[in-house]
Design an enzyme around this catalytic site. Structure first.
Site, PDB file in Angstrom:
ATOM      1  N   GLU A  26       0.835  -1.199   0.000  1.00 11.28           N
ATOM      2  CA  GLU A  26       0.000   0.000   0.000  1.00 11.28           C
ATOM      3  C   GLU A  26       0.868   1.245   0.000  1.00 11.28           C
ATOM      4  OE1 GLU A  26      -1.616  -0.425   4.456  1.00 11.28           O
ATOM      5  OE2 GLU A  26      -1.587   1.612   3.698  1.00 11.28           O
ATOM      6  N   HIS A  81      -3.663 -10.145  11.600  1.00 11.07           N
ATOM      7  CA  HIS A  81      -3.024  -8.916  11.136  1.00 11.07           C
ATOM      8  C   HIS A  81      -2.741  -8.091  12.391  1.00 11.07           C
ATOM      9  CE1 HIS A  81      -2.079  -5.148   9.417  1.00 11.07           C
ATOM     10  NE2 HIS A  81      -3.197  -4.573   9.797  1.00 11.07           N
ATOM     11  N   LYS A 116      -7.147  -8.218  21.941  1.00  9.62           N
ATOM     12  CA  LYS A 116      -8.588  -7.988  21.934  1.00  9.62           C
ATOM     13  C   LYS A 116      -9.297  -8.888  20.918  1.00  9.62           C
ATOM     14  CE  LYS A 116      -8.390  -3.184  23.481  1.00  9.62           C
ATOM     15  NZ  LYS A 116      -8.731  -1.775  23.216  1.00  9.62           N
ATOM     16  N   CYS A 174      -3.698  -2.989   4.206  1.00  9.78           N
ATOM     17  CA  CYS A 174      -2.865  -4.120   4.636  1.00  9.78           C
ATOM     18  C   CYS A 174      -3.269  -5.447   4.004  1.00  9.78           C
ATOM     19  CB  CYS A 174      -2.909  -4.243   6.159  1.00  9.78           C
ATOM     20  SG  CYS A 174      -2.542  -2.697   6.997  1.00  9.78           S
TER      21      CYS A 174
HETATM   22  N1  ACO Z   1       0.146   2.819  30.544  1.00 10.59           N
HETATM   23  C1  ACO Z   1      -0.502   1.723  30.080  1.00 10.59           C
HETATM   24  N2  ACO Z   1      -1.533   1.786  29.210  1.00 10.59           N
HETATM   25  C2  ACO Z   1      -1.939   3.002  28.789  1.00 10.59           C
HETATM   26  C3  ACO Z   1      -1.317   4.189  29.230  1.00 10.59           C
HETATM   27  C4  ACO Z   1      -0.232   4.062  30.147  1.00 10.59           C
HETATM   28  N3  ACO Z   1       0.432   5.130  30.590  1.00 10.59           N
HETATM   29  N4  ACO Z   1      -1.940   5.229  28.644  1.00 10.59           N
HETATM   30  C5  ACO Z   1      -2.904   4.715  27.834  1.00 10.59           C
HETATM   31  N5  ACO Z   1      -2.911   3.365  27.925  1.00 10.59           N
HETATM   32  C6  ACO Z   1      -3.771   2.419  27.186  1.00 10.59           C
HETATM   33  C7  ACO Z   1      -5.223   2.782  27.077  1.00 10.59           C
HETATM   34  O1  ACO Z   1      -5.934   2.425  28.235  1.00 10.59           O
HETATM   35  C8  ACO Z   1      -5.622   1.950  25.862  1.00 10.59           C
HETATM   36  O2  ACO Z   1      -5.762   0.596  26.225  1.00 10.59           O
HETATM   37  P1  ACO Z   1      -7.154  -0.188  26.034  1.00 10.59           P
HETATM   38  O3  ACO Z   1      -7.502  -0.076  24.594  1.00 10.59           O
HETATM   39  O4  ACO Z   1      -6.881  -1.567  26.465  1.00 10.59           O
HETATM   40  O5  ACO Z   1      -8.127   0.528  26.900  1.00 10.59           O
HETATM   41  C9  ACO Z   1      -4.389   2.001  24.981  1.00 10.59           C
HETATM   42  O6  ACO Z   1      -3.324   2.417  25.840  1.00 10.59           O
HETATM   43  C10 ACO Z   1      -4.490   2.926  23.776  1.00 10.59           C
HETATM   44  O7  ACO Z   1      -4.747   4.227  24.228  1.00 10.59           O
HETATM   45  P2  ACO Z   1      -5.934   5.115  23.618  1.00 10.59           P
HETATM   46  O8  ACO Z   1      -5.878   6.429  24.309  1.00 10.59           O
HETATM   47  O9  ACO Z   1      -7.196   4.327  23.636  1.00 10.59           O
HETATM   48  O10 ACO Z   1      -5.599   5.265  22.086  1.00 10.59           O
HETATM   49  P3  ACO Z   1      -4.564   6.240  21.360  1.00 10.59           P
HETATM   50  O11 ACO Z   1      -5.107   7.592  21.255  1.00 10.59           O
HETATM   51  O12 ACO Z   1      -3.204   6.057  21.911  1.00 10.59           O
HETATM   52  O13 ACO Z   1      -4.589   5.634  19.867  1.00 10.59           O
HETATM   53  C11 ACO Z   1      -4.625   3.997  18.150  1.00 10.59           C
HETATM   54  C12 ACO Z   1      -4.338   4.289  19.625  1.00 10.59           C
HETATM   55  C13 ACO Z   1      -6.081   4.338  17.813  1.00 10.59           C
HETATM   56  C14 ACO Z   1      -4.378   2.541  17.888  1.00 10.59           C
HETATM   57  C15 ACO Z   1      -3.676   4.855  17.275  1.00 10.59           C
HETATM   58  O14 ACO Z   1      -2.348   4.475  17.558  1.00 10.59           O
HETATM   59  C16 ACO Z   1      -3.921   4.713  15.795  1.00 10.59           C
HETATM   60  O15 ACO Z   1      -4.752   5.421  15.248  1.00 10.59           O
HETATM   61  N6  ACO Z   1      -3.160   3.810  15.073  1.00 10.59           N
HETATM   62  C17 ACO Z   1      -3.303   3.596  13.647  1.00 10.59           C
HETATM   63  C18 ACO Z   1      -4.592   2.889  13.263  1.00 10.59           C
HETATM   64  C19 ACO Z   1      -4.535   1.389  13.437  1.00 10.59           C
HETATM   65  O16 ACO Z   1      -3.482   0.797  13.568  1.00 10.59           O
HETATM   66  N7  ACO Z   1      -5.714   0.725  13.390  1.00 10.59           N
HETATM   67  C20 ACO Z   1      -5.788  -0.718  13.489  1.00 10.59           C
HETATM   68  C21 ACO Z   1      -6.477  -1.420  12.346  1.00 10.59           C
HETATM   69  S1  ACO Z   1      -6.207  -0.693  10.783  1.00 10.59           S
HETATM   70  C22 ACO Z   1      -4.514  -0.827  10.348  1.00 10.59           C
HETATM   71  O17 ACO Z   1      -3.951  -1.865  10.411  1.00 10.59           O
HETATM   72  C23 ACO Z   1      -3.809   0.384   9.949  1.00 10.59           C
END
Ligand code: ACO
Length: 447
Positions: free
Chosen positions: A82, A246, A255, A116
């Site tokens: 991609e 993936h 999850k 992906c």
């Molecule tokens: N210590 C431990 N855990 C923590 C801490 C900390 N200090 N702070 C936050 N967390 C945890 C949260 O509780 C959450 O866990 P949970 O989901 O089990 O509740 C996790 O960290 C993620 O934090 P969030 O605030 O929910 O999310 P964030 O704003 O960091 O964004 C995301 C995460 C959405 C995955 C972002 O990185 C993203 O957009 N990534 C790209 C998209 C992606 O990969 N999508 C997946 C499918 S599509 C693809 O493959 C591209």
């Protein structure tokens, strides 16, 4: 043809990497946010001498050399990616010099693109070809290659980079159970790349997580239905030794496996008494509610923990160490399984789940077999040499990672530049980018 599947594999990831813990400190987010919250340890990235073409040149030539395959023996070459380098000229054509040199220009196949998922589309094309009446007896070759980079923000720690090459043919040690494929395809804007002037995607992170889980549910349900019809018995998680997902980041894999456990309870297919007791109360939720319910998510992860350790944990090494490799992520997870378990896999069933935003997804199944040298699981593990490759990497601080991204932002889509040609980090045999000339033509050399 019988037992068509993967005969051989090779993986390449850049030797430059950055610890997620150091990025946490740099970004000023809570300690543990990337390492525990996302479940990621380390991230590989391309420096200015590497890109998806150089990585795939390295993976392909290394595979051919290490398994002793004559390039004339390849009849189909398919690339999944991609990462857009050119809107017309396929990455496949950049790989052709390896084959032209040996006088082989009779090779079908081009590139497949959808986030992906492109690597899975490429893999299915090759497997279908070998199983078809147009097969000419030669091997198929699949390449998954991507550099995952994100704009500054929450998604940036979920980057990564790698290329994987897979040789396809009959009597494979990794054989498709082709009857059990199940797909889910829909139109969503969860992650896409509409800005052709930028390498970065537009991403709705939360939506992409839900879309991924919805696709997983739907594929699993259809997979189980097909299995039930063909085998005359109900499928549950107990019917497969390993589940490979993936892997954009490890938390989503945790999850996802927990979600399958919940799905088994909903389908009344689970024989796990604890799961039935703890997750039963949630089966009355509508499916929409079930994606948002945090109590269900936590309960399912807790109940699934010991099975996760047995059926998923061995698949997580490379994705945790290298990051999201987009099209290569699922196959890097699978490569981790072979690395960790090659001596005990014979006879096992491995369930694969491929997801590409947009969205496209398929669940499919492998049956692991003995194979014949050089196409055996233990030889694949030996050739991939994952431990050594991880060990030989060089760690960089976040500042240098960001500097590398800035330079590539500047050069993306550009022309008329030469690279530093600095190959100190690269292992012998690695391809690298030397120049993009005034007509946008790209030049590569091999260390
Ligand atoms: N210590 C431990 N855990 C923590 C801490 C900390 N200090 N702070 C936050 N967390 C945890 C949260 O509780 C959450 O866990 P949970 O989901 O089990 O509740 C996790 O960290 C993620 O934090 P969030 O605030 O929910 O999310 P964030 O704003 O960091 O964004 C995301 C995460 C959405 C995955 C972002 O990185 C993203 O957009 N990534 C790209 C998209 C992606 O990969 N999508 C997946 C499918 S599509 C693809 O493959 C591209």
């Amino acid at each position: 043809q019988k037992n068509v599947g993967i005969l051989a594999m090779e993986i390449y990831f850049p030797p430059a990497c950055m610890q997620q813990a150091s990025l946490e400190a740099h970004d000023g987010v809570g300690k543990g946010k990337y390492t525990i919250g996302l479940g990621q340890d380390c991230m590989a990235f391309c420096t200015e001498v590497e890109d998806v073409i150089s990585m795939s040149l390295t993976a392909v030539s290394s595979l051919l050399e290490k398994y002793g395959i004559d390039p004339k023996q390849i009849g189909r070459l398919e690339v999944g990616s991609e990462t857009v380098i050119d809107k017309s000229k396929s990455i496949k054509t950049f790989l052709m010099p390896i084959f032209e040199e040996c006088g082989n220009t009779d090779i079908e196949g081009v590139d497949s693109t959808n986030a992906c998922y492109g690597g899975t589309a490429a893999l299915f094309n090759c497997v279908n070809w070998v199983e078809s009446s147009s097969w000419d007896g030669r091997y198929g070759l699949v390449v998954c290659t991507d550099s995952a980079v994100y704009a500054e923000g929450a998604a940036r720690p979920t980057g990564g980079a790698a290329a994987i090459a897979m040789l396809i043919g009959p009597d494979a040690p990794i054989a498709f159970e082709s009857k059990f494929r199940a797909s889910y395809m829909s139109h969503v804007y969860d992650f896409y790349k509409p800005d052709l002037a930028s390498e970065y995607p537009v991403v709705d992170g939360k939506l992409s997580q839900t879309c991924y889980l919805m696709a997983l549910d739907s594929c699993y349900k259809i997979f189980c239905d097909k299995y039930g019809k063909l085998e005359g018995k109900q499928f549950s998680m107990a019917n497969a030794e390993y589940f490979v997902f993936h892997s954009p980041y490890n938390k989503l894999v945790q999850k996802s496996f927990a979600r399958l456990m919940f799905d088994d309870v909903v389908r009344n297919a689970s024989s796990d008494e604890v799961a039935k007791e703890k997750l039963g109360p949630y089966t009355s939720l509508s499916s929409d509610e079930s994606y948002q319910n945090r109590d269900l998510e936590k309960a399912a992860q807790q109940v699934a923990k010991s099975l996760y350790d047995a059926k998923v944990q061995p698949t997580t090494l490379i994705p945790k160490q290298v990051g999201n490799m987009y099209t290569a992520s699922l196959y890097a997870a699978f490569a981790s399984l072979i690395h960790n378990k090659h001596s005990t896999l014979t006879g096992n069933r491995v369930i694969m789940f491929s997801y590409g935003s947009g969205s496209t997804a398929t669940m499919f199944s492998f049956r692991m077999r003995e194979g014949q040298h050089p196409f055996t699981l233990s030889n694949i593990a030996k050739v991939m040499n994952v431990e050594e490759k991880l060990k030989l990497r060089q760690e960089f601080p976040p500042e240098q990672f960001i500097e590398a991204l800035k330079l590539m932002e500047h050069r993306y889509g550009g022309k008329d530049y030469v690279t530093s040609k600095d190959t100190t980090l690269l292992a012998p045999g690695t391809y690298y980018l030397t120049e993009v000339d005034s007509k946008y033509r790209r030049f590569y050399a091999r260390k």
